[in-house]
Design a protein around this motif. Structure first.
Motif, mmCIF file in Angstrom:
data_model
loop_
_atom_site.group_PDB
_atom_site.id
_atom_site.type_symbol
_atom_site.label_atom_id
_atom_site.label_comp_id
_atom_site.label_asym_id
_atom_site.label_seq_id
_atom_site.Cartn_x
_atom_site.Cartn_y
_atom_site.Cartn_z
ATOM 1 N N ALA A 115 14.409 17.242 -12.007
ATOM 2 C CA ALA A 115 14.183 17.388 -11.173
ATOM 3 C C ALA A 115 13.247 19.237 -11.728
ATOM 4 O O ALA A 115 12.119 19.623 -11.136
ATOM 5 N N GLY A 116 14.349 19.556 -12.204
ATOM 6 C CA GLY A 116 13.398 21.539 -12.545
ATOM 7 C C GLY A 116 12.288 21.702 -13.261
ATOM 8 O O GLY A 116 11.899 22.331 -13.885
ATOM 9 N N THR A 172 10.299 19.163 -14.827
ATOM 10 C CA THR A 172 9.926 18.139 -14.473
ATOM 11 C C THR A 172 9.198 20.093 -13.201
ATOM 12 O O THR A 172 7.607 19.977 -14.030
ATOM 13 N N LEU A 173 9.311 20.433 -12.735
ATOM 14 C CA LEU A 173 8.598 21.080 -12.012
ATOM 15 C C LEU A 173 8.343 22.438 -12.670
ATOM 16 O O LEU A 173 7.259 22.889 -12.748
ATOM 17 N N PHE A 191 5.475 21.776 -14.712
ATOM 18 C CA PHE A 191 4.113 22.287 -13.992
ATOM 19 C C PHE A 191 3.479 23.661 -13.491
ATOM 20 O O PHE A 191 2.777 23.840 -13.708
ATOM 21 N N LEU A 192 4.342 24.392 -13.030
ATOM 22 C CA LEU A 192 4.439 25.667 -13.442
ATOM 23 C C LEU A 192 3.490 26.105 -14.439
ATOM 24 O O LEU A 192 3.023 27.021 -14.510
ATOM 25 N N GLY A 204 8.220 30.222 -15.952
ATOM 26 C CA GLY A 204 7.788 28.421 -16.367
ATOM 27 C C GLY A 204 8.939 29.098 -17.516
ATOM 28 O O GLY A 204 10.094 27.483 -17.472
ATOM 29 N N GLN A 221 12.083 26.354 -17.106
ATOM 30 C CA GLN A 221 12.528 24.657 -17.953
ATOM 31 C C GLN A 221 13.827 25.244 -18.741
ATOM 32 O O GLN A 221 14.584 24.408 -18.986
ATOM 33 N N SER A 259 17.071 24.271 -16.477
ATOM 34 C CA SER A 259 17.266 23.235 -16.338
ATOM 35 C C SER A 259 17.759 22.312 -17.389
ATOM 36 O O SER A 259 18.408 21.612 -17.495
ATOM 37 N N VAL A 280 5.232 16.163 -16.722
ATOM 38 C CA VAL A 280 5.321 16.133 -16.023
ATOM 39 C C VAL A 280 5.964 14.206 -15.054
ATOM 40 O O VAL A 280 6.634 14.119 -14.751
#
Length: 218
Positions: A55-56, A58-59, A62-63, A76, A80, A83, A148
């Motif tokens: 989840a981290g 993926t978010l 996106f950032l 970001g 990444q 995560s 994403v």
């Protein structure tokens, strides 16, 4: 990432040192969290931390994909790396945990290794293709945004189909070694990146020398 760096540098008007930070912060975040990620999986559950890492990532992707300036992109990239460092050990550990039969475990690890090899090739290919797309402005963002939908699918697949594992070892988790390693790596890398651009000021030499000694002690 490496293949598409010239496109990002041109789009965001970055210096050479700026582009180096895009790579370095991912690696520093990854290495700093990795030293305790395995123990954390034993303590809190490998599936749970894998999902948190997925989840981290993926978010964070996106950032990176929607970032409008260097600092958002660097934040970001750091997220990444952290995560990924949390997620990767759990994935390998889950394979060895779920496949008790030696033959099936060897097959599963073989599939894992083959996918990793194929991904390294496809990544370089897409790193050249995606930033050259003309149907979208700032097409370099696609190298992040492609993560994403893949991340959503992977998260759902693990959540739905991977059995929950029980935390087996109540090992202690200390954040100080991770923070110390992060500070040491930054203390080495920061003067190496910024020193040549700033004509090696005295502070950069002192920081590099002091951090190398501290890293030896660590």
């Amino acid at each position: 990432m490496n293949v598409s760096l010239p496109n990002i540098q041109h789009a965001l008007h970055l210096s050479n040192s700026d582009t180096q930070w895009i790579i370095v912060l991912y690696i520093v975040g990854y290495a700093s969290i990795l030293i305790y990620a395995g123990n954390a999986g034993n303590r809190y559950g490998k599936k749970k931390l894998y999902l948190v890492g997925m989840a981290g990532f993926t978010l964070a992707s996106f950032l990176c994909g929607v970032s409008s300036n260097l600092y958002a992109l660097l934040l970001g990239r750091l997220a990444q790396g952290i995560s990924a460092g949390l997620m990767v050990p759990q994935g390998i550990a889950l394979i060895t945990l779920l496949f008790q039969n030696p033959e099936k475990r060897s097959m599963a690890l073989g599939i894992y290794g083959s996918i990793a090899g194929i991904a390294s090739v496809i990544g370089q290919l897409l790193g050249g293709i995606l930033p050259d797309q003309t149907w979208i402005n700032d097409s370099w963002r696609l190298i992040f945004l492609i993560n994403v939908p893949i991340g959503f699918l992977a998260f759902f697949a693990v959540y739905r189909y991977t059995p929950k594992d029980d935390s087996s070892v109540k090992s202690s988790i200390s954040f100080m070694p991770m923070l110390t390693l992060f500070a040491l790596l930054m203390g080495i890398i920061f003067p190496l990146i910024m020193g040549p651009e700033l004509k090696w000021p005295l502070w950069s030499q002192l920081l590099l020398g002091g951090t190398l000694f501290s890293f030896y002690c660590f």
